[in-house]
Each structure stands twice: as structure tokens, then as C-alpha cells.
Design a protein around this motif. Structure first.
Motif, PDB file in Angstrom:
ATOM      1  N   LEU A  66       3.804 -19.296  19.292  1.00 10.87           N
ATOM      2  CA  LEU A  66       4.954 -18.608  19.873  1.00 10.87           C
ATOM      3  C   LEU A  66       5.357 -17.376  19.077  1.00 10.87           C
ATOM      4  O   LEU A  66       5.252 -17.354  17.849  1.00 10.87           O
ATOM      5  CB  LEU A  66       6.154 -19.569  19.934  1.00 10.87           C
ATOM      6  N   ASN A  69       9.736 -13.777  22.986  1.00 15.59           N
ATOM      7  CA  ASN A  69       9.449 -13.957  24.406  1.00 15.59           C
ATOM      8  C   ASN A  69       9.944 -12.807  25.270  1.00 15.59           C
ATOM      9  O   ASN A  69       9.845 -12.871  26.496  1.00 15.59           O
ATOM     10  CB  ASN A  69      10.050 -15.282  24.883  1.00 15.59           C
ATOM     11  N   ALA A 169       8.590 -22.241  30.503  1.00 15.42           N
ATOM     12  CA  ALA A 169       8.715 -22.327  29.050  1.00 15.42           C
ATOM     13  C   ALA A 169       9.641 -23.457  28.643  1.00 15.42           C
ATOM     14  O   ALA A 169      10.340 -23.356  27.639  1.00 15.42           O
ATOM     15  CB  ALA A 169       9.222 -20.993  28.493  1.00 15.42           C
ATOM     16  N   PRO A 181      12.977 -16.322  29.320  1.00 15.95           N
ATOM     17  CA  PRO A 181      11.854 -15.821  28.517  1.00 15.95           C
ATOM     18  C   PRO A 181      10.670 -15.392  29.368  1.00 15.95           C
ATOM     19  O   PRO A 181      10.379 -15.994  30.401  1.00 15.95           O
ATOM     20  CB  PRO A 181      11.496 -17.030  27.647  1.00 15.95           C
ATOM     21  N   LEU A 183       7.547 -15.867  29.297  1.00 11.54           N
ATOM     22  CA  LEU A 183       6.548 -16.747  28.700  1.00 11.54           C
ATOM     23  C   LEU A 183       6.144 -17.832  29.684  1.00 11.54           C
ATOM     24  O   LEU A 183       6.994 -18.410  30.371  1.00 11.54           O
ATOM     25  CB  LEU A 183       7.115 -17.406  27.437  1.00 11.54           C
TER      26      LEU A 183
END
Length: 208
Positions: A66, A69, A169, A181, A183
Motif C-alpha cells: 500500500l 491512495n 478497498a 480511495p 485503490l
């Protein structure tokens, strides 16, 4: 050009931290600062049988690589008192202007993902910028390019959403937030949903 995003295939991530090291090298970061960090999440226990032999009970673990994001509603931008933390209208990349940042750490405290890092020696905050220089040159971010298992992906949010439908996410140890985010997480078979996890982060995310 639209919002850029990352995707991580947790099932493919081996926890090798090549991405973390590649990021540090590409941006000449101090050893204490890692813009990209590899988390190991796991749980379960070992139970002793009548014969005294211990057997695993619900043992599991998985990895998540990670970084920032680059959220649609970034808390760091909202709370920054000087306007140093900014979100690009073209790419959606969130970055900090070192010439405006006063090093107060407000963004560090407000980010639910721990993405901004206060460089005390430099006196300002630094963070992942999705390797803007490399991307502008037509290359991939250093973390994505270096991943030996191809567990990381980078591209426009809409493209990744189409490529990885039904993903989000909300996987432990990621928090539940309203920052939206950018992501996508392809969950490991043992992945647990955010807020309902039975495990814990096994080691410090910044360890190498």
C-alpha cells in the motif's frame, strides 16, 4: 486524462517488499521513510491436543502492498492549514508542495492510511506522487515496474474499475473511511473485510 489509481492483487503478493525498496531508491528516501509499505495481516492460534502436540486453528495470513491512495476526498487536503497539500485536477494525484508546507503534521494525523510522512530533517511532509516524472515519460511507477509477481497495477481509475469489477478497498487492515480511495484490492482467499477482522498486523509496516 482521468483520476489515476493503483490496484493490488493480494493473492499474488508474496510480501517480498521489492516495491517498497524500489520506491525508496527511486525517490532517494531516508531509511526511516517508506512511501509504499507492505503489510502482513494474519491471525489464528495453535491449540494443544491431549497428546501435547500443537495444531493450527484458523491460522491465516496475507499481504497488502500500500501507498497513498490519492483519494477522491482526501482528508490530508481538507485539513492542511497552508494549502500545501493539493490534488491535481488533471490526474487526481495528491501531493505536497515543499515550498508551502510548514511541517505541522496535520495531514499526517488526518490521513487514515498513514500516507504522508514528515521528514523532520527537511522540515516538510513528503509522500507518494505516483512517480509523476516516470509516468509523464510513459513509464510505470517504480513500485509497479519492480514487482516480481506482478501484484501491482497502475492506470486510470475507470480502466482499472473495468478490469477489476466488484473489487474495493475494504479489506483488513485497511480502514473504513469516506475518503473514497483510488485503490482496488483483489482479495486473497483468506482476506477479511474491514471492520470485521479477527487478525492483526503481524509486523511493523515499515520494517525491511
Amino acid at each position: 486524462m482521468g483520476q489515476y489509481a493503483f490496484a493490488v492483487d493480494s493473492a499474488a503478493c508474496s510480501g517480498c517488499k521489492t516495491c517498497q525498496v524500489a520506491c525508496q531508491e527511486a525517490h532517494d528516501l531516508p531509511a526511516a521513510i517508506a512511501w509504499r509499505q507492505v503489510h502482513q495481516y494474519g491471525g489464528g492460534t495453535w491449540t494443544a491436543g491431549e497428546d501435547g502436540v500443537y495444531a493450527p486453528e484458523g491460522i491465516f495470513r496475507y499481504f497488502l502492498s500500500l501507498s497513498c491512495n490519492h483519494c477522491a476526498n482526501p482528508a490530508c487536503v481538507e485539513t492542511c492549514p497552508t494549502g500545501a497539500m493539493q490534488k491535481s485536477a488533471d490526474t487526481g494525484v495528491v501531493n505536497s508542495d515543499p515550498n508551502v508546507c510548514i511541517g505541522c503534521g496535520t495531514c499526517v494525523e488526518s490521513c487514515p492510511y498513514g500516507a504522508p510522512h514528515l521528514d523532520e530533517e527537511a522540515g516538510h511532509v513528503t509522500k507518494c506522487d505516483m512517480c509523476q516524472a516516470l509516468v509523464e515519460a510513459g513509464e510505470q511507477p517504480a513500485c509497479v515496474e519492480s514487482c516480481p509477481t506482478r501484484a501491482l497495477y497502475f492506470g486510470e481509475l475507470a480502466e482499472l474499475a473495468e478490469r477489476f469489477p466488484g473489487t474495493d478497498a475494504l479489506i483488513e487492515p485497511l480502514p473504513e473511511t469516506d475518503t473514497a480511495p483510488s485503490l482496488f484490492v483483489l482479495p486473497h482467499k483468506d482476506a477479511q473485510r474491514s471492520g470485521a477482522g479477527t487478525g492483526a498486523v503481524i509486523f511493523a509496516v515499515g520494517e525491511v
